[in-house]
Each structure stands twice: as C-alpha cells, then as structure tokens.
Scaffold this active site. Sequence first.
Site, PDB file in Angstrom:
ATOM      1  N   ARG A 122      33.165  41.795   3.073  1.00 14.99           N
ATOM      2  CA  ARG A 122      31.896  41.565   3.764  1.00 14.99           C
ATOM      3  C   ARG A 122      31.365  40.208   3.326  1.00 14.99           C
ATOM      4  O   ARG A 122      30.820  40.061   2.239  1.00 14.99           O
ATOM      5  CB  ARG A 122      30.922  42.686   3.393  1.00 14.99           C
ATOM      6  CG  ARG A 122      29.662  42.735   4.235  1.00 14.99           C
ATOM      7  CD  ARG A 122      28.637  43.637   3.575  1.00 14.99           C
ATOM      8  NE  ARG A 122      28.018  42.969   2.433  1.00 14.99           N
ATOM      9  CZ  ARG A 122      27.602  43.587   1.330  1.00 14.99           C
ATOM     10  NH1 ARG A 122      27.777  44.878   1.178  1.00 14.99           N
ATOM     11  NH2 ARG A 122      27.033  42.894   0.354  1.00 14.99           N
TER      12      ARG A 122
ATOM     13  N   HIS B 294      24.769  43.123   3.156  1.00 13.20           N
ATOM     14  CA  HIS B 294      24.974  44.463   3.698  1.00 13.20           C
ATOM     15  C   HIS B 294      24.176  44.617   4.992  1.00 13.20           C
ATOM     16  O   HIS B 294      24.695  45.070   6.011  1.00 13.20           O
ATOM     17  CB  HIS B 294      24.529  45.499   2.669  1.00 13.20           C
ATOM     18  CG  HIS B 294      24.521  46.900   3.189  1.00 13.20           C
ATOM     19  ND1 HIS B 294      25.682  47.589   3.492  1.00 13.20           N
ATOM     20  CD2 HIS B 294      23.502  47.740   3.479  1.00 13.20           C
ATOM     21  CE1 HIS B 294      25.374  48.792   3.934  1.00 13.20           C
ATOM     22  NE2 HIS B 294      24.057  48.910   3.946  1.00 13.20           N
TER      23      HIS B 294
ATOM     24  N   TYR C 284      24.044  40.649  -6.913  1.00 13.37           N
ATOM     25  CA  TYR C 284      25.047  41.522  -7.517  1.00 13.37           C
ATOM     26  C   TYR C 284      26.494  41.034  -7.408  1.00 13.37           C
ATOM     27  O   TYR C 284      27.394  41.697  -7.897  1.00 13.37           O
ATOM     28  CB  TYR C 284      24.948  42.936  -6.921  1.00 13.37           C
ATOM     29  CG  TYR C 284      25.020  42.995  -5.406  1.00 13.37           C
ATOM     30  CD1 TYR C 284      26.243  42.957  -4.742  1.00 13.37           C
ATOM     31  CD2 TYR C 284      23.870  43.108  -4.640  1.00 13.37           C
ATOM     32  CE1 TYR C 284      26.313  43.019  -3.364  1.00 13.37           C
ATOM     33  CE2 TYR C 284      23.924  43.174  -3.257  1.00 13.37           C
ATOM     34  CZ  TYR C 284      25.150  43.135  -2.615  1.00 13.37           C
ATOM     35  OH  TYR C 284      25.222  43.191  -1.253  1.00 13.37           O
TER      36      TYR C 284
END
Length: 414
Positions: A302, A306, A315
């Site tokens: 990805r 998100h 993160y």
Amino acid sequence: MTVESTAARKPRSNSSGASTKRATAKKAPAKPAKKAAAKSAAREAAPHDAPPHDPELVQLLTPEGKRVEHPEFSIDLGPEELRGLYRDMVMARRFDAEAVTLQRQGELGLWPSLLGQEAAQIGSARALRDDDYIFPTYREHGVAWCRGVPPENLLGMFRGVNNGGWDPNSNNFQLYTIVIGSQALHATGYAMGVAKDGADSAVIAYFGDGASSQGDVAESFTFSAVYNAPVVFFCQNNQWAISEPTEKQTRVPLYQRARGYGFPGIRVDGNDVLACLAVTRSALERARRGEGPTLVEAFTYRMGAHTTSDDPTKYRQDEERVAWEAKDPIQRLRTYLETEKIADADWFASLEEEEAALGRRVREAVRAMTDPDPMSIFENVYADGSSLVDEERAQFAAYQASFADSAVPVGEGK
C-alpha cells in the site's frame, strides 16, 4: 494424553547425571518487572524469527520489466491485451488520485486509496468471466473499473449521497463492504448456492491481510472447504493492516493458512499484473471444475495511507516505501511494452489524454452530486414496512420541521 498420564510420568535425569530431584527443582520466581520485560522481548522477536525466509513468489514479469517463465503458471497475451492491462492500471490510478484530491478539497468525506495495488486488482479482475460474481471490500476500485461500474458511482457513498451507487446484479459486482472480512462469508454462501444450482461460474472474494485475522474469514475457509464451494479467496497483502504490520498477525505466510483447511494456497507477486492474471485464472478454472476453493495471496504494498484519515509516517519508514516504489506495477509493464515495441510514444501520449479526460469527468460529476432527501433514509429498510420505522420517520420529520418553526426573524435576537 490425559492429565493423569502426564502427571504420572517421571522427569528425566539431565545428561550430566544430576538427580531427578535436582532437575525438577523449582526456580526462584522472576521479579515482575524482569518477567514482563522478557515476555515483551519475546513477543517482539518471535514474528521476525518465523518463517526464516520468504517463499518464492509466482512471477512472470520482474520489477525491471523482464518477462520470465514459471513452470506451473504461464500466459500468452497478444499486444492488444497487454496494452489493455496497462491502460486499465493507468486509468485506475488516475481515478484514485482524483478521489484523494477531491477528499482533500472537502468534496468527499473519506477515501481508501489503491495506490500500488493496481496489478493485483486489474490482473485478477481480467481473469474473471462475466458470469462470475465478485465480493469486494472497499478498496477494489480497479476491479470495479474492469467490471464496468462507472467511477463516479464509487464516489457517491464516500460523499454521503447514496448507499452504494450501483445495482450489484447488473455487473455481478457486490456493493463495497465496510465491515472487515464479512464479504468472505457472503462469497462462500453465494458460491455454495452456485454449486447447488449446477452452474459452472465461480465466485471471488477480495480482502486484505488485516481481514485475514478476522473470524469471518476463518469461518468462510471452513465452510468453503467442507462444501467444496467454487470460490477464490483473493488476499491483497499490502503489508499493513492500518498501522499493524503483517508479522504482527501471522507466524507463517498468509497463503499457507489454506493448508489447515484442506485447500491450496498460492503466493503471487502482487505487483506483477501478468502473474496475478495467470494465477487467478488457474484458481477460477479449478473452482469451475468442482475442485473447491483456493487462497491467493497477492504480495503487494500500500503505497499511500490506509485512508485519507491516516498518516502512515507515524508507523512506517520512508525507506520501506522507496524500496517498494522500485517495484511499481505500472512502470514495470511500461518498460516491457517499450522494450518489446508493443506500444510507442504516440500510444502513451494518447493514453495520457484519456486519463486526463477521466479526471475532469470525475471532478465534474462529484461536484454536481446533489444531497439526498433526508427522509429517504427510511426507505427500503423493510420490504413490507415496519411500524417502528414509521414511528421513527414521523419523529424525524417533526425534528426537521422544528428548525423551520424556530427560525429567528431578521433583525431579532440581537
């Protein structure tokens, strides 16, 4: 083995000849702080220790754009088909980029980007027949494109003006599913029905690595295996379930989970559109032959957030993203098309004009969307009506009317 038989066993002496009593002596209890630290360290280390190495991906087109062969999966596409796959990926990416921009401009409430997952979606979708049925999550914009769902229809739900935007049966493409993993059960039930009807069509369920940890997915694996359902589970492992990496969810590669349920699993290079097409086509054909389900793990990444409410810099490291950019699914196919002289500069220029037109079309369509009648929320709840819904409708109508009754005349209320 029973508890009694376990307790009855005598502990072995150690190799140095120490007595049984000494070998079974209790250790001094560890201090709570040290014990907790040890457990925490073990939890952090364990996911990285297993498996010791990643299995080989099914790959037909390398990141450098070189065509390679695979002993089990092969594909022979003509120039027009190859150009078509490239066009699909480019158009899906352009639509996705426009949607992200529209959300940033306040035109959409939210948007889940597919950036980086174009090959997995386009390759698998182009393996489907018209009579196959699709159960997506909420990120399968490329699959929707291949299925003929107008891109504008996808945006209505994220703008809050409709509850889906298309008739699922018109394209055999179910509405987007927000509840994580539930569509795997829906697909399994539908596939069981297909088998009972004696049809030779197949069903495919899309979900991510995060959804693979859901109980609904595990239950769908059980039912599909026991009832030999003609379903393909297509897991797009994009490495992150929001902020949780894959190693925090599983001790083995995701595709190996299928073994425990009694059906095959395959890991494919999710950034290789040719491999995704070949592997998915093989799995679908297996389902149509009555050989049951298959789990396909598309190993991809990805590239974006998100959703537009997420900040991936919190993160994950930039180095990780840069490494995956070198595996870009669109660039590798373009390199192959140029190297093999399958597409020239004029063709690429024409495609750029086409994608720009798509962007303009999407922007205009979204900004022209009108807000729905607030009372329409009570429609189509029950086929035969409901006294409770009627009561709620009346209460809401009275609430809406109260705003007009309490309006302050101009010049008053200062």
